[in-house]
Design a protein around this motif. Structure first.
Motif, short mmCIF file in Angstrom:
data_model
loop_
_atom_site.label_atom_id
_atom_site.label_comp_id
_atom_site.label_asym_id
_atom_site.label_seq_id
_atom_site.Cartn_x
_atom_site.Cartn_y
_atom_site.Cartn_z
N VAL A 12 1.06 -1.10 0.30
CA VAL A 12 0.05 -0.02 0.00
C VAL A 12 0.81 1.14 0.02
O VAL A 12 1.72 1.42 0.87
CB VAL A 12 -0.87 -0.10 1.21
CG1 VAL A 12 -1.70 1.34 1.29
CG2 VAL A 12 -1.70 -1.27 1.27
N ARG A 22 -7.61 0.95 -3.34
CA ARG A 22 -8.25 0.10 -2.69
C ARG A 22 -9.74 0.38 -2.40
O ARG A 22 -10.03 1.53 -2.15
CB ARG A 22 -7.72 -0.17 -1.36
CG ARG A 22 -6.10 -0.62 -1.43
CD ARG A 22 -6.00 -1.84 -1.73
NE ARG A 22 -6.89 -2.86 -0.98
CZ ARG A 22 -6.39 -3.56 0.25
NH1 ARG A 22 -5.17 -3.65 0.42
NH2 ARG A 22 -7.47 -4.34 0.66
N ARG A 37 -6.86 0.91 4.30
CA ARG A 37 -6.38 0.33 3.25
C ARG A 37 -5.85 -0.96 3.69
O ARG A 37 -5.87 -2.03 2.91
CB ARG A 37 -5.57 1.16 2.58
CG ARG A 37 -6.03 2.50 1.95
CD ARG A 37 -5.10 3.18 1.37
NE ARG A 37 -4.86 2.59 0.16
CZ ARG A 37 -4.21 2.86 -0.99
NH1 ARG A 37 -3.95 4.36 -1.02
NH2 ARG A 37 -3.62 2.29 -1.85
N GLY A 40 -8.82 -3.36 4.82
CA GLY A 40 -9.81 -3.73 3.58
C GLY A 40 -11.33 -3.32 3.95
O GLY A 40 -12.25 -3.49 3.13
#
Length: 67
Positions: A12, A22, A37, A40
């Motif tokens: 990331v 994302r 991120r 999730g």
């Protein structure tokens, strides 16, 4: 509680690979914070942060008059 293996590199915001979009696993919105991120999930959709449902309990009630 870690959701990813410790030895796995985080991709990331890696300057070599560039910015990767994302999206939330639950609602599909774009994730902007680094913590979201990695997990999730957005802050409102994260299952670890949402309260659990209250357990059921019986309440003694008087019968309705006229029924």
């Amino acid at each position: 509680m870690a959701r990813r293996p410790v030895n796995q590199p985080t991709l990331v915001d890696d300057p070599v690979t560039g910015y990767r979009h994302r999206y939330c696993r639950r609602c599909g919105r774009e994730l902007t914070s680094p913590e979201s991120r990695l997990t999730g999930y957005g802050p409102n959709c994260d299952p670890d942060r949402t309260p659990r449902a209250a357990r059921e309990h019986d309440v003694d009630q008087d019968p309705l008059p006229g029924v």
